[in-house]
Enzyme design. Structure first.
Site, mmCIF file in Angstrom:
data_model
loop_
_atom_site.group_PDB
_atom_site.id
_atom_site.type_symbol
_atom_site.label_atom_id
_atom_site.label_comp_id
_atom_site.label_asym_id
_atom_site.label_seq_id
_atom_site.Cartn_x
_atom_site.Cartn_y
_atom_site.Cartn_z
ATOM 1 N N HIS A 1 0.832 -1.208 0.000
ATOM 2 C CA HIS A 1 0.000 0.000 0.000
ATOM 3 C C HIS A 1 0.867 1.259 0.000
ATOM 4 C CE1 HIS A 1 -3.553 2.486 1.335
ATOM 5 N NE2 HIS A 1 -2.561 3.245 1.774
ATOM 6 N N GLU A 2 1.770 1.336 0.959
ATOM 7 C CA GLU A 2 2.574 2.560 1.083
ATOM 8 C C GLU A 2 3.479 2.750 -0.128
ATOM 9 O OE1 GLU A 2 1.745 4.762 3.083
ATOM 10 O OE2 GLU A 2 0.413 3.487 4.269
ATOM 11 N N HIS B 1 3.598 6.994 -6.723
ATOM 12 C CA HIS B 1 2.875 8.203 -7.145
ATOM 13 C C HIS B 1 3.783 9.432 -7.016
ATOM 14 C CE1 HIS B 1 -1.334 10.353 -6.853
ATOM 15 N NE2 HIS B 1 -0.816 10.455 -8.050
ATOM 16 N N HIS C 1 1.813 4.766 -2.794
ATOM 17 C CA HIS C 1 1.976 6.217 -2.613
ATOM 18 C C HIS C 1 3.374 6.655 -3.071
ATOM 19 C CE1 HIS C 1 -1.706 6.906 -0.382
ATOM 20 N NE2 HIS C 1 -1.367 6.117 0.608
#
Ligand SMILES: [Zn+2]
Length: 703
Positions: free
Chosen positions: A486-487, A493, A490
Site C-alpha cells: 500500500h505505502e 505516485h 503512494h
C-alpha cells in the site's frame, strides 16, 4: 564559551546550519548527519521571513501582472521554508523528541498566520484575479493555465474575495475554529485515558495473554491502583481485547466505557461539537456555500455532497445485509454453545461481536498467523516482493545507497532508475516501529518533483513493524505485507511525478483520490508471480503452500459486512453534521438524538454494529479546522477507483510492462496537473463503478 551559546550563534550561520542552504547530496537528500534540533527554528523562521519578502516583491511590483512575474514567482517562493518544513515534519512524525515537539506546538499558529497573510493579501490577489480574468488570451500551455486557475481557486476558497470587514470576521472564525478543534483533540485524549477500565479480579481478564495481563497490572500501578488491572482504550469504538476476553460482563464494561466517552461529564465534547459545527456552517455561508460539506466537497473529485450521499447510499444496503448475515452466523454459534452447556442462550450484543467473529474465523479458515509469518521475512517482502513487482510492472531498478546519510540507523536508501537507466529519485524505507514514531503507516516526501525547480523526488515509506531481538529475523503478518505494498503505491505516485509546477507534484491530489494509487498497489501482494517470488520460508526457502495462501486470501473477505458498515456509519455521521446550513445545526443537548436519527435515516443503525467513531470522539473530523471533516468518505471513494483498476489489470493481462506503463503515463506521472477524475476516466475508459469493490469485499453475496 559554553556549548549552547556556540550553538545559538551557529544555528543562524549558513555555514553551520545545513537547512539554510540547498543540500549538496544527490537528489538534494537532506544531510541528516549534520542536521541538529537547534537548526530548525532559525531555518523555519528565516524561511517565513524570506517568503514574506518574496510575496511583498510580487504583490507590490510596479509592473503589470504577468503569468511569469506573479504565478511562477509564487511557485518559486518559499523554497527555504519548504525545505526546512519537510525535514521538520518528517522527523516529528517518525523520529521525534521533546525539543521538536515543543517547537511544533510553538510554530503551528505562526505557520497558519503566515499562510493567511499570503492568501488574504489584497494586492497579491488583485494580480492573480487580473490574470485569471484574461486567462483565455494569455496563450498558456494546459498545465500553466490550470496552475493559474488553481491559484485563483485557492485564494477565493481562503476568502480573498471578501470585504475587509468579512476578512476580519473570517480570520476570527479561523482562530476560533483552531482553538475549539484543539480543545476537542485535547479533551478526547484526556477522555480516552480517563475511560480506561479498572478490574478488581484477574479472572475478569481471562482470555488475554500473560503479556497483556502484565501490561494491565503495570497500567494499574502507574495509576496508583496496585493490585488491580487497568485496560486502556483506543480512540475507536471497537476495542481489541474484546476479541479475546471470555468474561461477557467484563467485555460489556469495556464496550460501554468506550461508547459513552464524551457524552457529558468532565470530558464532555458535545458542547465543542455544537460550536464547531455551527461555526463551520457560518464560515461556509460567509464564503458563499450552503453548507460546510458543500465547501469541502467542491474541491474534491466528488464535487458535491449529493454525489457523496449517492455513493454511500449505494454501498450501505449490501454492507448491512452482509453484517446481518455475519451476525446470524455468530448467533447460531452462541445458541449451539449454550445448548451444549445447558445454559440459556443470549442475543448477540456489540460487545460480543469480535469475540464470536474470532471463533467463526478460526473455524472457517483454520489457520493462524504463526503459520504464515515464516513466509514473510521483511527483506524478502521488500526486495523480492514490493520492488520486484515495480520492476516487472514499470521496469524500475533499485540500488541500495549505503553511502548516503540517514536520520536513524535502520533507515535504508534506494536509488531508483528507469528501465533505460535514467535516474528517477530516492526511496527511503523506514519500516521499524520506534517509541519516537507515531502509529500507523504513511508515505511522505523530503523533496517533491518539479521541472520548474529542477527537483527529482525523495520519498519515504514509514511502517510500524516491531523490531525483533538482535539476531532474529523480522517476520511480517499478512496485514503488514499488504501495508508495505500500500505505502509503496503512494511512493510510486511521488516518484513517477513528471510535472512542471510544485503545486501539482505527485500526491498533491484531492483527499478522495490520494488513496487510490496505494489501495490499487495492494493487489500485487497476492499476484501469483509476485507471491511466488517473495513468500518463501525464511529457513528452508520453501514456497508458501498454496492451500495456506488460499485460506489467507479467503479470510480477507471475512467480517467485511461489519467493517464496511461501521466505516459507512461514521462516514454518514460526518456528512450529516456537515450538510446542515448555518443556523440549523443542533444544540449539544440534541447531539445524541441527532446522531441516532442520522444513522437511522442512512439505514446503518444496527444494534450490534455501532459506528467506528461516535461523534464525541470522532477526531478525524473535529480535531483540526478542516482535517477530514466532510471528507471521511474519501477512503471508500478511493477504494472504488482502486478496485476498478485491479479489475482493469485482471481483464487486460495483469502484471505486464505495457499495463504498468499505461497506468504510469495516464495517472501516476500526472500528479494534480490534470483533473483527477479525468485522468481516471482516460485510463479506465469509463466512469468508476462500485461492482469490483463489492466483489473484493465479498459484499455482493448476500444482496
Ligand atoms: Zn494510504
Amino acid at each position: 564559551m559554553n556549548a549552547s551559546a556556540a550553538t545559538a550563534a551557529d544555528a543562524v550561520n549558513p555555514q553551520s546550519n545545513p537547512l539554510l542552504t540547498k543540500s549538496p547530496l544527490p537528489y538534494e537528500l537532506p544531510p541528516f548527519d549534520k542536521i541538529r534540533n537547534e537548526h530548525f527554528r532559525p531555518a523555519i523562521e528565516a524561511g517565513m521571513a524570506e517568503q514574506k519578502r518574496e510575496i511583498e516583491t510580487i504583490a507590490n511590483s510596479q509592473e503589470a501582472a504577468t503569468f511569469e512575474n506573479t504565478i511562477v514567482a509564487l511557485e518559486r517562493s518559499g523554497e527555504l521554508l519548504a525545505r526546512a518544513n519537510s525535514v521538520f515534519y518528517n522527523l516529528t512524525s517518525s523520529h521525534t523528541n521533546p525539543d521538536l515537539e515543543a517547537l511544533r506546538t510553538d510554530l503551528a499558529p505562526k505557520l497558519s498566520a503566515h499562510s493567511d497573510s499570503i492568501y488574504l493579501d489584497p494586492a497579491l490577489f488583485a494580480r492573480v484575479a487580473a490574470l485569471y480574468g484574461k486567462r483565455a488570451s494569455l496563450q498558456l500551455d494546459p498545465e500553466s493555465l490550470r496552475l493559474l486557475e488553481r491559484y485563483h481557486t485557492l485564494f477565493v476558497r481562503a476568502g480573498a474575495k471578501l470585504s475587509e470587514a468579512d476578512k476580519t470576521k473570517l480570520k476570527q472564525m479561523n482562530q476560533q475554529l483552531s482553538s475549539l478543534t484543539t480543545q476537542f483533540s485535547q479533551t478526547v485524549l484526556k477522555g480516552v485515558n480517563a475511560a480506561a477500565v479498572v478490574f478488581d479480579k484477574v479472572s475478569d481478564l481471562d482470555g488475554l495473554s500473560q503479556a497483556q495481563i502484565a501490561t494491565a497490572a503495570e497500567a494499574a500501578r502507574t495509576r496508583k491502583l496496585d493490585g488491580k488491572w487497568v485496560v486502556a482504550l483506543l480512540n475507536t469504538t471497537g476495542q481489541p481485547p474484546l476479541a479475546q476476553m471470555t468474561n461477557r460482563a467484563a467485555r460489556q464494561r469495556i464496550y460501554e466505557a468506550s461508547i459513552h466517552r464524551g457524552w457529558g461529564g468532565e470530558f464532555d465534547t458535545t458542547k465543542l461539537i455544537e460550536q464547531i459545527v455551527a461555526l463551520r456552517a457560518e464560515r461556509a455561508a460567509l464564503l458563499g456555500y450552503p453548507t460546510h460539506a458543500a465547501y469541502v466537497t467542491e474541491d474534491e473529485t466528488a464535487l458535491t455532497p449529493q454525489a457523496v450521499n449517492r455513493m454511500l447510499a449505494q454501498l450501505a444496503p449490501p454492507a448491512v445485509a452482509n453484517a446481518r448475515a455475519e451476525a446470524a452466523d455468530m448467533q447460531a454459534l452462541i445458541d449451539a454453545q449454550a445448548k451444549a452447556r445447558g445454559t440459556k442462550p443470549f442475543k448477540l450484543a456489540p460487545w460480543d461481536w469480535d469475540f464470536y467473529a474470532e471463533q467463526v474465523r478460526a473455524a472457517k479458515y483454520s489457520y493462524d498467523e504463526s503459520q504464515v509469518r515464516p513466509y514473510f521475512e521483511m527483506n524478502r517482502v521488500l526486495v523480492d516482493g514490493v520492488l520486484f513487482a515495480a520492476h516487472e510492472l514499470y521496469g524500475l531498478n533499485f540500488k541500495e545507497r549505503k553511502d548516503l546519510p540517514v536520520y536513524q540507523e535502520d533507515v535504508r536508501v534506494f536509488e531508483v532508475a528507469n528501465a533505460d537507466g535514467s535516474p528517477l529519485g530516492l526511496f527511503l524505507v523506514d519500516w521499524y516501529a520506534r517509541d519516537n514514531k507515531r502509529g500507523g503507516a504513511w508515505m511522505n516526501s523530503f523533496v517533491e518533483q518539479s521541472q520548474l525547480l529542477g527537483k527529482k523526488p525523495v520519498v519515504v515509506n514509514n511502517l510500524n513493524i516491531p523490531k525483533p531481538p538482535q539476531g532474529e529475523p523480522t517476520l511480517l503478518t499478512f496485514d503488514e505485507v499488504t501495508t508495505a505494498f500500500h505505502e509503496f503505491g503512494h511512493a510510486v505516485h511521488g516518484l513517477f511525478s513528471d510535472v512542471q509546477y510544485p503545486t501539482f507534484s505527485g500526491t498533491s491530489v484531492p483527499r478522495d483520490f490520494v488513496e487510490f494509487p496505494s489501495q490499487y498497489n495492494e493487489m500485487w501482494a497476492t499476484e501469483p508471480r509476485v507471491l511466488a517470488n517473495y513468500a518463501k520460508h525464511y529457513q528452508t526457502g520453501a514456497a508458501m503452500p498454496q492451500a495456506l495462501m488460499d485460506k489467507v486470501l479467503a479470510a480477507g473477505k471475512f467480517n467485511q459486512g461489519f467493517a464496511t458498515t461501521e466505516y459507512l456509519a461514521a462516514a454518514m455521521l460526518d456528512q450529516s453534521w456537515h450538510q446542515l446550513p448555518a443556523g440549523k445545526t443542533p444544540k449539544a443537548a440534541d447531539a445524541a438524538r441527532f446522531e441516532a436519527a442520522a444513522l437511522k435515516t442512512a439505514g446503518v443503525d444496527l444494534d450490534a454494529v455501532p459506528p467506528r467513531y461516535r461523534s464525541t470522539y470522532f477526531s478525524h473530523v473535529f480535531s483540526s479546522p478542516i482535517g477530514y471533516s466532510a471528507g471521511y468518505y474519501a477512503y471508500i471513494w478511493s477504494d472504488v477507483l482502486a478496485r476498478d483498476t485491479q479489475h482493469w489489470f485482471k481483464t487486460n493481462g495483469g502484471l505486464t510492462r505495457a499495463n504498468g506503463d499505461r497506468l504510469r503515463e495516464k495517472i501516476l506521472s500526472k500528479g494534480f496537473s490534470v483533473d483527477s477524475l479525468t485522468l481516471f476516466r482516460d485510463f479506465y475508459g469509463k466512469d468508476p463503478d462500485i461492482g469490483p469493490l463489492l466483489e473484493s469485499r465479498g459484499l455482493e453475496l448476500a444482496k
